[in-house]
Design an enzyme around this catalytic site. Structure first.
Site, short mmCIF file in Angstrom:
data_model
loop_
_atom_site.label_atom_id
_atom_site.label_comp_id
_atom_site.label_asym_id
_atom_site.label_seq_id
_atom_site.Cartn_x
_atom_site.Cartn_y
_atom_site.Cartn_z
CG HIS A 270 -1.89 1.17 1.20
ND1 HIS A 270 -3.15 1.08 0.62
CD2 HIS A 270 -1.78 2.44 1.66
CE1 HIS A 270 -3.77 2.24 0.75
NE2 HIS A 270 -2.96 3.08 1.37
CB CYS A 271 2.03 3.39 -2.64
SG CYS A 271 3.08 4.84 -2.92
N PRO A 272 1.39 5.17 0.33
CG PRO A 272 2.81 6.08 1.95
CD PRO A 272 2.59 4.85 1.13
CG ASN B 214 -5.16 7.82 -0.33
OD1 ASN B 214 -4.91 7.17 0.69
ND2 ASN B 214 -6.33 8.40 -0.53
CG ASN B 215 -5.53 2.74 -4.83
OD1 ASN B 215 -5.78 1.69 -4.25
ND2 ASN B 215 -6.31 3.23 -5.78
#
Length: 353
Positions: free
Chosen positions: A69-71, A74-75
């Site tokens: 999950h990549c901040p 945001n997905n």
């Protein structure tokens, strides 16, 4: 060229963000009912976890071929947007290298035109250049400081994002994800620990870097397959990876230790009242903390010197079967002694209700 870099970077960035990784359909089950024994069941999505899929706590869905999950987008990075995300990681450093070249040449030429060499000193006059024509944008002390600051940002982005691109390409060329690489390492540790003599072969590595590359990058931009069924190498089972995950899950249950809370914990990231060492050694991870009340039971699966990670044992039926997992301070718990056969407390202890 700068406009070209900008357009391509933004296109892939927003594609990775809005296209998304692709989610396992709610209520999904395999075509053959007997295959359910090889899969884990997700209570949140009310469906079985398809091969290579994992449940994301941030997205609250089971993600197909989840990498992480990549901040920044945001997905999740997964099946559908893995190519766009990797292209973004490639193009961003290339655009920053181009910008760095412009900044360096600008500062070099402008400073060169303002340097005066004397017999005993070197002077830099930032007020005006020695040569004409003057630049369209006046280059003074503030412009020099801004260019130097932007150069630092560009070089920092090149190094940081470039390293992420290298990591992503390594897993893509072996047709793995970051999570699957971790599962493979745990499989080797499990086999070595129990001396079972078995060998774990990663089933989705096609044996050719080009074939693995084509699994993610295609001319159409749409990855191969449907995200649920995957081609496997010869000699491997369609559910080889999921079977290994079930073995690791069972092994984790066997090796876990039960603890009882002896002090309340609110679930804050850096608790002030639990000691200075606990405060400054809080785990640097996005994994949650779980709140504890005195008497709660926790099944710990791993830990650090001053922190532990585990799952709260929910006894009441009103809890709805929702799992509460996360970190908690070691100072708040003690080992819970109980009889494994009767599951009753030892020495007159009573279970917390």
């Amino acid at each position: 060229m700068l406009l070209n870099w900008t357009v391509m970077i933004l296109y892939n960035y927003f594609s990775a963000m809005f296209v998304g990784p692709g989610y396992v359909p709610l209520g999904w089950t395999p075509e053959k009912s007997q295959d359910c024994m090889y899969l884990q069941y997700c209570k949140v999505c009310q469906s079985y976890k398809a091969p290579r899929s994992h449940h994301c706590r941030k997205c609250n869905r089971c993600v197909m071929k989840m990498d992480h999950h990549c901040p920044w987008i945001n997905n999740c990075c997964g099946y559908q947007n893995h190519a766009s995300f990797t292209l973004f990681l490639l193009l961003a450093p290339l655009g920053c290298i181009h910008a760095s070249f412009i900044f360096i040449m600008t500062m070099y030429t402008q400073l060169y035109n303002r340097i005066s060499f004397g017999w005993s000193s070197v002077r830099i006059d930032m007020s005006a250049a020695k040569r004409d024509p003057r630049p369209i944008i006046p280059f003074g002390l503030s412009a020099f400081a801004a260019s130097l600051f932007a150069l630092g940002l560009a070089l920092g982005t090149t190094v940081a994002v470039g390293m992420l691109f290298i990591i992503q390409m390594k897993v893509i060329l072996t047709n793995k994800t970051s999570i699957e690489s971790w599962i493979e390492e745990k499989a080797k540790d499990r086999i070595q620990y129990y001396q079972t003599g078995e060998t774990f072969i990663f089933p989705y590595d096609m044996g050719s870097k080009w074939k693995n590359f084509r699994q993610v990058f295609t001319w159409s931009g749409i990855p191969e397959g449907d995200g649920l069924d995957w081609p496997v190498r010869d000699g491997c089972h369609q559910y080889s990876l999921t079977i290994e995950q079930l073995k690791q899950k069972a092994d984790k249950r066997v090796r876990s230790v039960r603890y009882r809370a002896i002090d309340d914990y609110s679930g804050v990231c850096c608790p002030v009242t639990k000691g200075v060492k606990t405060f400054f050694t809080t785990p640097c991870t996005e994994e949650p903390r779980i709140a504890l009340s005195k008497g709660d039971l926790v099944l710990a699966t791993r830990g650090l010197k001053h922190w532990m990670y585990g799952e709260k044992i929910l006894i009441s039926a009103a809890d709805g079967g929702i799992r509460e997992r996360g970190w908690f301070p070691r100072k708040c718990v003690e080992k819970y002694q109980y009889d494994s056969e009767t599951d009753q407390p030892v020495d007159g202890e009573k279970k917390s209700k």
